[in-house]
Design an enzyme around this catalytic site. Structure first.
Site, PDB file in Angstrom:
ATOM      1  N   ASN A   1       0.240 -41.377  31.796  1.00  0.00           N
ATOM      2  CA  ASN A   1      -0.969 -42.184  31.632  1.00  0.00           C
ATOM      3  C   ASN A   1      -0.830 -43.462  32.451  1.00  0.00           C
ATOM      4  O   ASN A   1       0.184 -43.680  33.109  1.00  0.00           O
ATOM      5  CB  ASN A   1      -1.221 -42.472  30.144  1.00  0.00           C
ATOM      6  CG  ASN A   1      -0.062 -43.213  29.524  1.00  0.00           C
ATOM      7  OD1 ASN A   1       0.215 -44.346  29.867  1.00  0.00           O
ATOM      8  ND2 ASN A   1       0.662 -42.541  28.630  1.00  0.00           N
TER       9      ASN A   1
ATOM     10  N   LYS B   1       8.489 -24.488  40.627  1.00  0.00           N
ATOM     11  CA  LYS B   1       7.133 -25.019  40.799  1.00  0.00           C
ATOM     12  C   LYS B   1       6.108 -23.898  40.575  1.00  0.00           C
ATOM     13  O   LYS B   1       6.235 -22.820  41.151  1.00  0.00           O
ATOM     14  CB  LYS B   1       6.992 -25.576  42.218  1.00  0.00           C
ATOM     15  CG  LYS B   1       5.653 -26.212  42.458  1.00  0.00           C
ATOM     16  CD  LYS B   1       5.538 -26.738  43.888  1.00  0.00           C
ATOM     17  CE  LYS B   1       4.102 -27.127  44.141  1.00  0.00           C
ATOM     18  NZ  LYS B   1       3.811 -27.298  45.553  1.00  0.00           N
TER      19      LYS B   1
ATOM     20  N   ASP C   1       5.861 -39.014  16.493  1.00  0.00           N
ATOM     21  CA  ASP C   1       5.290 -40.368  16.440  1.00  0.00           C
ATOM     22  C   ASP C   1       6.453 -41.329  16.162  1.00  0.00           C
ATOM     23  O   ASP C   1       6.982 -41.402  15.060  1.00  0.00           O
ATOM     24  CB  ASP C   1       4.223 -40.454  15.336  1.00  0.00           C
ATOM     25  CG  ASP C   1       3.480 -41.783  15.401  1.00  0.00           C
ATOM     26  OD1 ASP C   1       4.129 -42.812  15.688  1.00  0.00           O
ATOM     27  OD2 ASP C   1       2.257 -41.798  15.174  1.00  0.00           O
TER      28      ASP C   1
ATOM     29  N   PHE D   1       0.831 -50.940  18.582  1.00  0.00           N
ATOM     30  CA  PHE D   1      -0.272 -51.275  19.478  1.00  0.00           C
ATOM     31  C   PHE D   1      -1.305 -50.165  19.424  1.00  0.00           C
ATOM     32  O   PHE D   1      -0.934 -48.992  19.383  1.00  0.00           O
ATOM     33  CB  PHE D   1       0.232 -51.428  20.921  1.00  0.00           C
ATOM     34  CG  PHE D   1       0.592 -52.847  21.263  1.00  0.00           C
ATOM     35  CD1 PHE D   1       1.723 -53.431  20.733  1.00  0.00           C
ATOM     36  CD2 PHE D   1      -0.214 -53.596  22.108  1.00  0.00           C
ATOM     37  CE1 PHE D   1       2.053 -54.738  21.032  1.00  0.00           C
ATOM     38  CE2 PHE D   1       0.108 -54.904  22.411  1.00  0.00           C
ATOM     39  CZ  PHE D   1       1.243 -55.479  21.875  1.00  0.00           C
TER      40      PHE D   1
ATOM     41  N   LYS E   1      -6.311 -47.969  10.557  1.00  0.00           N
ATOM     42  CA  LYS E   1      -5.213 -47.439  11.373  1.00  0.00           C
ATOM     43  C   LYS E   1      -3.890 -48.093  10.972  1.00  0.00           C
ATOM     44  O   LYS E   1      -2.845 -47.454  10.946  1.00  0.00           O
ATOM     45  CB  LYS E   1      -5.507 -47.681  12.853  1.00  0.00           C
ATOM     46  CG  LYS E   1      -4.475 -47.091  13.779  1.00  0.00           C
ATOM     47  CD  LYS E   1      -5.034 -46.896  15.164  1.00  0.00           C
ATOM     48  CE  LYS E   1      -4.042 -46.154  16.021  1.00  0.00           C
ATOM     49  NZ  LYS E   1      -4.612 -45.675  17.252  1.00  0.00           N
TER      50      LYS E   1
ATOM     51  N   LYS F   1      -0.695 -46.076   9.776  1.00  0.00           N
ATOM     52  CA  LYS F   1       0.600 -46.183  10.466  1.00  0.00           C
ATOM     53  C   LYS F   1       1.659 -46.831   9.589  1.00  0.00           C
ATOM     54  O   LYS F   1       2.839 -46.851   9.959  1.00  0.00           O
ATOM     55  CB  LYS F   1       0.421 -47.008  11.751  1.00  0.00           C
ATOM     56  CG  LYS F   1      -0.397 -46.327  12.823  1.00  0.00           C
ATOM     57  CD  LYS F   1       0.506 -45.646  13.832  1.00  0.00           C
ATOM     58  CE  LYS F   1      -0.284 -44.840  14.831  1.00  0.00           C
ATOM     59  NZ  LYS F   1       0.566 -44.043  15.705  1.00  0.00           N
TER      60      LYS F   1
HETATM   61  O1  C5P Z   1      -1.962 -43.358  17.211  1.00  0.00           O
HETATM   62  P1  C5P Z   1      -1.823 -44.118  18.486  1.00  0.00           P
HETATM   63  O2  C5P Z   1      -1.165 -43.340  19.597  1.00  0.00           O
HETATM   64  O3  C5P Z   1      -3.074 -44.820  18.929  1.00  0.00           O
HETATM   65  O4  C5P Z   1      -0.818 -45.310  18.100  1.00  0.00           O
HETATM   66  C1  C5P Z   1      -0.332 -46.195  19.039  1.00  0.00           C
HETATM   67  C2  C5P Z   1       0.932 -46.840  18.536  1.00  0.00           C
HETATM   68  O5  C5P Z   1       1.838 -45.851  18.088  1.00  0.00           O
HETATM   69  C3  C5P Z   1       1.651 -47.599  19.614  1.00  0.00           C
HETATM   70  O6  C5P Z   1       2.363 -48.656  19.015  1.00  0.00           O
HETATM   71  C4  C5P Z   1       2.589 -46.546  20.186  1.00  0.00           C
HETATM   72  O7  C5P Z   1       3.720 -47.139  20.815  1.00  0.00           O
HETATM   73  C5  C5P Z   1       2.962 -45.784  18.959  1.00  0.00           C
HETATM   74  N1  C5P Z   1       3.212 -44.349  19.200  1.00  0.00           N
HETATM   75  C6  C5P Z   1       4.495 -43.863  19.057  1.00  0.00           C
HETATM   76  N2  C5P Z   1       4.744 -42.524  19.256  1.00  0.00           N
HETATM   77  C7  C5P Z   1       3.742 -41.671  19.556  1.00  0.00           C
HETATM   78  C8  C5P Z   1       2.427 -42.156  19.702  1.00  0.00           C
HETATM   79  C9  C5P Z   1       2.200 -43.503  19.521  1.00  0.00           C
HETATM   80  O8  C5P Z   1       5.407 -44.639  18.776  1.00  0.00           O
HETATM   81  N3  C5P Z   1       4.018 -40.395  19.736  1.00  0.00           N
END
Ligand code: C5P
Length: 420
Positions: A227, A308, A326, A343, A360, A364
């Site tokens: 990204n 490839k 996550d 974030f 959110k 989280k």
């Molecule tokens: O749910 P979302 O991806 O929007 O959440 C973003 C937050 O979760 C950020 O702090 C990101 O660093 C963390 N994140 C993570 N591992 C993931 C996805 C997101 O630590 N697989």
């Protein structure tokens, strides 16, 4: 050697002051810097490319379509690649015409295109006849550039090549060198720190683990999914945390950023590697604070193809995607858990962000969630963020990422001092 390991692009546009730039190129190298000279066609009429090539030890670029022999950047896109390797661009001399092009985002030369496509600081040293300098059009253009964040060095006043006396002389090589040392030399970080004296020691000896940048999930040996996160926000937070006295470990995805002073950096590629590195670090450093700034890919291909994938095979359709761990949630689940800061980069308006952050944050299970409008902030030096904690939401005004990082750490330090 005040500019050791610094790399600059020196842009030479049409003006007799170009002869002074020869001396500047010399002096920059005496200070340990490397220099890539890029000239406009008009610049080349005053001093030859050969002179700058001999002085800088590098072939000089003049136009976007031909690379100097044996020196082309990897993908043949000098207007992109050259600035990616540099710390800053100085245009010296900057003619009235070139300043007008810059102010209007025009791309008539390789140099102008490169300035438009850059992410690094741009400094210009105007040089022209006094009436051209005083002309309302030039002054308008200078104001525009200044408000766009370009540093304007000089001009000074005195005898001009045209025989007149007044403003418009390019600064002397020694003065330009001093400006570059001020911007990029060893004390430049210290000066920024002086703007935030209150941060000193607020996280003294706390272990802080930070993730930054994107992740890269390989599909085959040459392709992958990633990204547009630049890592700038996470690196700014790491830098500010080090100033606050913390012991900082920064776990970075693939980014093109220098490591801030005084921190331990671990480079990773994939979300799984980031997850592993974070868990190891949290354990090893007994982390008190975890700040997940990285834009972690939510999905990865279940398997990475060994060879490839051929276009003709059509097998990109067959990729099976599996969810990545996550990382933030995994850290927040630990017992005891560090203070976790997440974030949320969202699309939509600030009002949308305000509406979704509290839920959110609950989901989280983190004490502090920072929201920003992702697509606007990626890659920029500035950002606007919203802090969401148990007390509600605070919107900070748009500011440079380093400044926001200082505010954020001040907030985190208060959370740390609150009984939990
Ligand atoms: O749910 P979302 O991806 O929007 O959440 C973003 C937050 O979760 C950020 O702090 C990101 O660093 C963390 N994140 C993570 N591992 C993931 C996805 C997101 O630590 N697989």
């Amino acid at each position: 050697m005040r500019l050791l390991h610094r790399h600059f692009i020196i842009g030479v546009t049409g003006g007799i002051a170009a002869y002074k730039t020869c001396e500047l190129v010399r002096r920059l190298q005496d200070e340990g810097a490397t220099v890539q000279v890029i000239m406009t066609e008009a610049g080349g009429r005053f001093v030859s490319a050969l002179t700058f090539q001999a002085l800088s030890g590098r072939p000089v670029y003049t136009d976007a379509w031909t690379s100097p022999s044996g020196s082309g950047p990897a993908n043949g896109m000098p207007h992109i690649d050259l600035s990616r390797e540099a710390d800053g661009i100085l245009i010296a001399p900057a003619s009235a015409d070139f300043i007008a092009q810059l102010a209007n985002g025009q791309t008539e030369s390789l140099l102008a295109t490169l300035c438009l496509a850059r992410e690094i600081p741009l400094l210009i040293a105007p040089a022209m006849n006094r009436q051209m300098w005083q002309n309302a059009a030039t002054q308008r253009n200078i104001d525009t550039l200044r408000s766009d964040g370009t540093a304007i060095l000089g001009p000074s006043s005195g005898d001009q090549a045209c025989g007149e006396i007044g403003d418009g002389r390019m600064l002397e090589p020694a003065e330009l060198l001093q400006h570059l040392v001020d911007h990029f030399g060893p004390d430049s970080g210290a000066r920024e720190a002086a703007q935030f004296p209150n941060i000193r020691g607020i996280l003294q000896d706390a272990s802080v683990v930070i993730t930054a940048g994107p992740t890269f999930e390989p599909i085959d040996p040459v392709r992958g999914i990633t990204n547009r996160s630049s890592g700038k926000m996470g690196f700014a937070i790491a830098q500010a945390a080090a100033r606050a006295g913390a012991r900082v470990t920064l776990i970075a995805g693939p980014v093109h950023l220098a490591t801030p002073e005084g921190i331990v950096r671990i480079d990773v590629q994939t979300a799984e590697q980031m997850h592993q590195a974070v868990m190891d670090c949290i354990e090893r450093t007994a982390a008190e604070i975890f700040i997940g700034v990285a834009a972690v890919a939510d999905w990865r291909p279940e398997t990475t193809q060994a060879g490839k994938i051929k276009k003709s095979s059509g097998s990109l359709h067959d990729i099976r995607w599996v969810e990545n761990p996550d990382i933030l949630a995994a850290v927040a689940r630990r017992q005891p858990a560090p203070i976790c800061v997440g974030f949320a980069a969202e699309s939509g308006s600030l009002d949308d962000l305000r509406a979704l952050l509290p839920a959110k944050r609950e989901r989280k299970q983190v004490p502090l969630l920072i929201g920003n409008i992702g697509a606007e902030a990626f890659g920029e030096d500035t950002n606007q963020i919203m802090l969401c904690d148990a007390n509600g939401i605070t919107l900070l005004p748009p500011a440079r990422k380093l400044e926001l990082a200082h505010h954020l750490l001040t907030h985190i330090a208060t959370l740390r001092n609150r009984p939990r």
